[in-house]
Design a protein around this motif. Structure first.
Motif, short mmCIF file in Angstrom:
data_model
loop_
_atom_site.label_atom_id
_atom_site.label_comp_id
_atom_site.label_asym_id
_atom_site.label_seq_id
_atom_site.Cartn_x
_atom_site.Cartn_y
_atom_site.Cartn_z
N ALA A 168 27.70 10.93 -21.72
CA ALA A 168 28.52 12.34 -22.12
C ALA A 168 29.26 11.96 -23.09
CB ALA A 168 29.24 12.58 -20.66
N ALA A 169 30.10 10.72 -23.03
CA ALA A 169 31.01 10.52 -24.29
C ALA A 169 30.38 10.52 -25.78
CB ALA A 169 31.68 9.14 -23.98
N TRP A 170 29.34 9.70 -25.64
CA TRP A 170 28.31 9.61 -26.92
C TRP A 170 28.16 11.30 -27.40
CZ3 TRP A 170 27.49 6.09 -30.20
CH2 TRP A 170 27.80 4.87 -29.93
N SER A 171 27.51 12.01 -26.51
CA SER A 171 27.24 13.29 -26.69
C SER A 171 28.44 14.05 -27.15
CB SER A 171 26.45 14.01 -25.59
OG SER A 171 25.19 13.38 -25.20
N HIS A 172 29.52 14.16 -26.54
CA HIS A 172 30.64 14.96 -26.96
C HIS A 172 31.19 14.51 -28.08
CE1 HIS A 172 34.20 17.53 -26.01
NE2 HIS A 172 34.98 16.43 -26.72
N PHE A 173 31.49 13.06 -28.40
CA PHE A 173 32.00 12.59 -29.62
C PHE A 173 31.04 13.01 -30.82
CE2 PHE A 173 33.62 9.31 -32.81
CZ PHE A 173 34.98 9.41 -32.35
N TYR A 174 29.79 13.10 -30.69
CA TYR A 174 29.04 13.17 -31.79
C TYR A 174 28.29 14.70 -31.71
CZ TYR A 174 29.22 8.23 -33.14
OH TYR A 174 29.75 7.12 -33.46
N GLU A 175 28.91 15.38 -31.34
CA GLU A 175 28.63 16.88 -31.31
C GLU A 175 28.40 17.48 -32.63
OE1 GLU A 175 29.95 21.12 -29.21
OE2 GLU A 175 31.19 19.26 -29.10
N PHE A 176 29.29 17.42 -33.66
CA PHE A 176 28.99 18.05 -34.95
C PHE A 176 28.00 17.23 -35.82
CE2 PHE A 176 30.17 18.42 -39.30
CZ PHE A 176 29.83 19.49 -39.78
N GLN A 224 25.46 3.49 -33.06
CA GLN A 224 24.89 2.63 -32.10
C GLN A 224 24.21 1.51 -32.66
OE1 GLN A 224 22.38 5.63 -29.97
NE2 GLN A 224 24.05 5.60 -28.18
N ALA A 225 23.15 1.60 -33.92
CA ALA A 225 22.69 0.27 -34.24
C ALA A 225 23.79 -0.60 -35.06
CB ALA A 225 21.52 0.76 -35.26
N ALA A 226 24.98 -0.02 -35.45
CA ALA A 226 25.52 -0.86 -35.92
C ALA A 226 26.49 -1.73 -34.97
CB ALA A 226 26.56 -0.05 -36.95
N GLY A 227 26.49 -1.05 -33.91
CA GLY A 227 27.24 -2.00 -32.71
C GLY A 227 28.53 -1.02 -32.13
N VAL A 228 28.55 0.25 -32.48
CA VAL A 228 29.61 1.06 -31.91
C VAL A 228 29.54 1.24 -30.43
CG1 VAL A 228 30.61 3.31 -31.91
CG2 VAL A 228 30.20 2.17 -34.11
N THR A 229 30.51 1.07 -29.52
CA THR A 229 30.31 1.46 -28.09
C THR A 229 31.34 2.40 -27.71
OG1 THR A 229 31.84 -0.65 -27.86
CG2 THR A 229 29.51 -0.94 -27.87
N PHE A 230 31.33 2.64 -26.57
CA PHE A 230 32.40 3.29 -25.88
C PHE A 230 32.71 2.65 -24.51
CE2 PHE A 230 30.61 6.61 -28.49
CZ PHE A 230 31.80 7.69 -28.67
N ARG A 231 34.09 2.80 -24.28
CA ARG A 231 34.41 2.28 -22.95
C ARG A 231 35.62 3.06 -22.44
NH1 ARG A 231 38.39 -2.39 -22.00
NH2 ARG A 231 38.61 -2.40 -24.28
N LEU A 232 35.40 3.17 -21.11
CA LEU A 232 36.29 3.82 -20.42
C LEU A 232 37.82 2.94 -19.90
CD1 LEU A 232 37.03 6.74 -19.34
CD2 LEU A 232 36.01 6.02 -17.07
N VAL A 233 38.82 3.44 -20.47
CA VAL A 233 40.26 2.67 -20.15
C VAL A 233 41.16 3.80 -19.43
CG1 VAL A 233 39.62 1.08 -21.81
CG2 VAL A 233 40.96 2.94 -22.28
N GLY A 234 42.17 3.16 -19.17
CA GLY A 234 43.59 4.17 -19.09
C GLY A 234 44.06 4.63 -20.15
#
Length: 181
Positions: free
Chosen positions: A51-59, A69-79
């Motif tokens: 859901a984070a990937w989808s929301h962030f790349y909506e436009f 993703q191929a370059a190595g970008v990641t999403f991580r949930l933090v406080g």
């Protein structure tokens, strides 16, 4: 009665999702963006990495997402606090973010759309210099929209360094700039 969605962070701590944020980590390991996982009123729930990937790349769409993703970008949930601390750090890698330098185009500058609410993870777009010379306080109403090379339309754009330094660029704008050179 309202329900609170609890999530377990990487450190093992359980927190309400509304106290968390998704951070965007670039290939070099530095954080380039952040977005709230859930508003305090329980809306805008982004509970999974997908859901984070989808929301962030909506436009920008699937192509930009695949590139990152191929370059190595990641999403991580933090406080929230940890996320904002990480985002405040300056990426000092060369090239910045572990990515090649931005392509340029004559008559255009890299700028960020000044839409509200402002997204901390907004990408830069190539916008004509004419859009950057508009006096927003003395412009006609309704104000005209200016279009970036990729087609994104906004009324206001900023090329100020505090808005552009370190931000990741739009893939479509990059491609059009590279094709023009």
């Amino acid at each position: 009665m309202s329900a609170t969605l609890l999530v377990q962070l990487n450190d093992g701590e359980a927190r309400p999702l509304s106290e968390c944020a998704w951070i965007v980590t670039e290939p070099c390991g530095c954080v380039s963006g952040i977005m709230t996982a859930q508003f305090s009123d329980g809306t805008n729930t982004i509970a999974t990495e997908e859901a984070a990937w989808s929301h962030f790349y909506e436009f920008e769409g699937a192509e930009a997402r695949k590139r990152d993703q191929a370059a190595g970008v990641t999403f991580r949930l933090v406080g929230h606090d940890e996320g904002h601390q990480l985002l405040r750090r300056t990426c000092e890698h060369v090239p910045q973010w572990g990515r090649k330098p931005r392509p340029e185009a004559d008559g255009y500058r890299w700028a960020m759309a000044e839409s509200y609410p402002r997204n901390a993870g907004s990408r830069l777009h190539l916008i004509g210099n004419d859009a950057l010379n508009v006096d927003r306080w003395n412009s006609p109403s309704p104000a005209p929209h200016f279009e970036a090379l990729c087609g994104k339309r906004e009324k206001w754009w900023s090329a100020e360094s505090h808005d552009t330094d370190g931000r990741v660029t739009c893939l479509r704008c990059e491609r059009k700039a590279e094709a023009a050179t």
